[in-house]
Design a protein around this motif. Sequence first.
Motif, PDB file in Angstrom:
ATOM      1  N   GLU A  26       5.154  -3.898   9.504  1.00 54.93           N
ATOM      2  CA  GLU A  26       6.048  -2.741   9.671  1.00 54.93           C
ATOM      3  C   GLU A  26       5.344  -1.621  10.431  1.00 54.93           C
ATOM      4  O   GLU A  26       5.929  -1.006  11.339  1.00 54.93           O
ATOM      5  CB  GLU A  26       6.508  -2.219   8.311  1.00 54.93           C
ATOM      6  CG  GLU A  26       7.502  -3.103   7.605  1.00 54.93           C
ATOM      7  CD  GLU A  26       7.824  -2.597   6.209  1.00 54.93           C
ATOM      8  OE1 GLU A  26       7.639  -1.386   5.929  1.00 54.93           O
ATOM      9  OE2 GLU A  26       8.256  -3.422   5.379  1.00 54.93           O
ATOM     10  N   LEU A  27       4.100  -1.344  10.073  1.00 54.12           N
ATOM     11  CA  LEU A  27       3.343  -0.303  10.759  1.00 54.12           C
ATOM     12  C   LEU A  27       3.109  -0.665  12.221  1.00 54.12           C
ATOM     13  O   LEU A  27       3.199   0.200  13.105  1.00 54.12           O
ATOM     14  CB  LEU A  27       2.004  -0.067  10.054  1.00 54.12           C
ATOM     15  CG  LEU A  27       2.087   0.596   8.678  1.00 54.12           C
ATOM     16  CD1 LEU A  27       0.726   0.556   7.987  1.00 54.12           C
ATOM     17  CD2 LEU A  27       2.590   2.017   8.804  1.00 54.12           C
ATOM     18  N   ASN A  28       2.824  -1.916  12.478  1.00 51.94           N
ATOM     19  CA  ASN A  28       2.613  -2.379  13.845  1.00 51.94           C
ATOM     20  C   ASN A  28       3.876  -2.178  14.687  1.00 51.94           C
ATOM     21  O   ASN A  28       3.808  -1.722  15.829  1.00 51.94           O
ATOM     22  CB  ASN A  28       2.187  -3.851  13.826  1.00 51.94           C
ATOM     23  CG  ASN A  28       1.691  -4.313  15.170  1.00 51.94           C
ATOM     24  OD1 ASN A  28       1.052  -3.557  15.893  1.00 51.94           O
ATOM     25  ND2 ASN A  28       1.981  -5.557  15.505  1.00 51.94           N
ATOM     26  N   GLN A  29       5.026  -2.506  14.121  1.00 50.38           N
ATOM     27  CA  GLN A  29       6.286  -2.315  14.838  1.00 50.38           C
ATOM     28  C   GLN A  29       6.533  -0.836  15.124  1.00 50.38           C
ATOM     29  O   GLN A  29       6.992  -0.472  16.204  1.00 50.38           O
ATOM     30  CB  GLN A  29       7.444  -2.911  14.043  1.00 50.38           C
ATOM     31  CG  GLN A  29       7.451  -4.416  14.021  1.00 50.38           C
ATOM     32  CD  GLN A  29       8.533  -4.978  13.108  1.00 50.38           C
ATOM     33  OE1 GLN A  29       9.370  -4.251  12.603  1.00 50.38           O
ATOM     34  NE2 GLN A  29       8.498  -6.286  12.907  1.00 50.38           N
ATOM     35  N   GLU A  30       6.225   0.018  14.160  1.00 52.70           N
ATOM     36  CA  GLU A  30       6.418   1.456  14.356  1.00 52.70           C
ATOM     37  C   GLU A  30       5.478   1.986  15.440  1.00 52.70           C
ATOM     38  O   GLU A  30       5.875   2.797  16.270  1.00 52.70           O
ATOM     39  CB  GLU A  30       6.186   2.208  13.042  1.00 52.70           C
ATOM     40  CG  GLU A  30       6.414   3.700  13.142  1.00 52.70           C
ATOM     41  CD  GLU A  30       7.826   4.065  13.563  1.00 52.70           C
ATOM     42  OE1 GLU A  30       7.983   5.119  14.211  1.00 52.70           O
ATOM     43  OE2 GLU A  30       8.779   3.325  13.263  1.00 52.70           O
ATOM     44  N   VAL A  31       4.237   1.526  15.442  1.00 51.97           N
ATOM     45  CA  VAL A  31       3.290   1.943  16.481  1.00 51.97           C
ATOM     46  C   VAL A  31       3.800   1.509  17.855  1.00 51.97           C
ATOM     47  O   VAL A  31       3.725   2.275  18.822  1.00 51.97           O
ATOM     48  CB  VAL A  31       1.874   1.377  16.205  1.00 51.97           C
ATOM     49  CG1 VAL A  31       0.968   1.535  17.408  1.00 51.97           C
ATOM     50  CG2 VAL A  31       1.267   2.058  14.992  1.00 51.97           C
ATOM     51  N   ARG A  32       4.349   0.296  17.946  1.00 55.45           N
ATOM     52  CA  ARG A  32       4.903  -0.162  19.222  1.00 55.45           C
ATOM     53  C   ARG A  32       6.063   0.719  19.670  1.00 55.45           C
ATOM     54  O   ARG A  32       6.148   1.104  20.834  1.00 55.45           O
ATOM     55  CB  ARG A  32       5.379  -1.620  19.112  1.00 55.45           C
ATOM     56  CG  ARG A  32       4.256  -2.611  19.303  1.00 55.45           C
ATOM     57  CD  ARG A  32       4.806  -4.028  19.372  1.00 55.45           C
ATOM     58  NE  ARG A  32       4.369  -4.679  18.143  1.00 55.45           N
ATOM     59  CZ  ARG A  32       5.031  -5.582  17.461  1.00 55.45           C
ATOM     60  NH1 ARG A  32       6.194  -6.004  17.886  1.00 55.45           N
ATOM     61  NH2 ARG A  32       4.553  -6.091  16.366  1.00 55.45           N
ATOM     62  N   ARG A  33       6.965   1.058  18.725  1.00 51.99           N
ATOM     63  CA  ARG A  33       8.098   1.939  19.068  1.00 51.99           C
ATOM     64  C   ARG A  33       7.592   3.300  19.553  1.00 51.99           C
ATOM     65  O   ARG A  33       8.094   3.854  20.535  1.00 51.99           O
ATOM     66  CB  ARG A  33       9.024   2.117  17.864  1.00 51.99           C
ATOM     67  CG  ARG A  33       9.976   0.967  17.637  1.00 51.99           C
ATOM     68  CD  ARG A  33      11.054   1.338  16.610  1.00 51.99           C
ATOM     69  NE  ARG A  33      10.517   1.535  15.274  1.00 51.99           N
ATOM     70  CZ  ARG A  33      10.352   0.569  14.371  1.00 51.99           C
ATOM     71  NH1 ARG A  33      10.676  -0.667  14.669  1.00 51.99           N
ATOM     72  NH2 ARG A  33       9.870   0.840  13.186  1.00 51.99           N
TER      73      ARG A  33
END
Length: 72
Positions: A26-33
């Motif tokens: 989830e954190l990785n996806q948020e960093v990508r966004r």
Amino acid sequence: MELSDFEQRMEQVETKLAYQEATIEELNQEVRRQQIETDRLKEQLRLMAERLKTHQSSIIAPLSEETPPPHY
């Protein structure tokens, strides 16, 4: 059938690991966004700076072309 202490601890560790992996994803996806948004904002800022430079040079006349103020 009762689980031994070791099996219970292993189950707890596996459960925690599964939650941690989900959280990391989830954190990785948020960093990508956020990176995509940051890149988009940088590009907008670059375009605005470019437009500002274009407008400034067309608005401000060189000193040689400026007329002196009326009190001279």
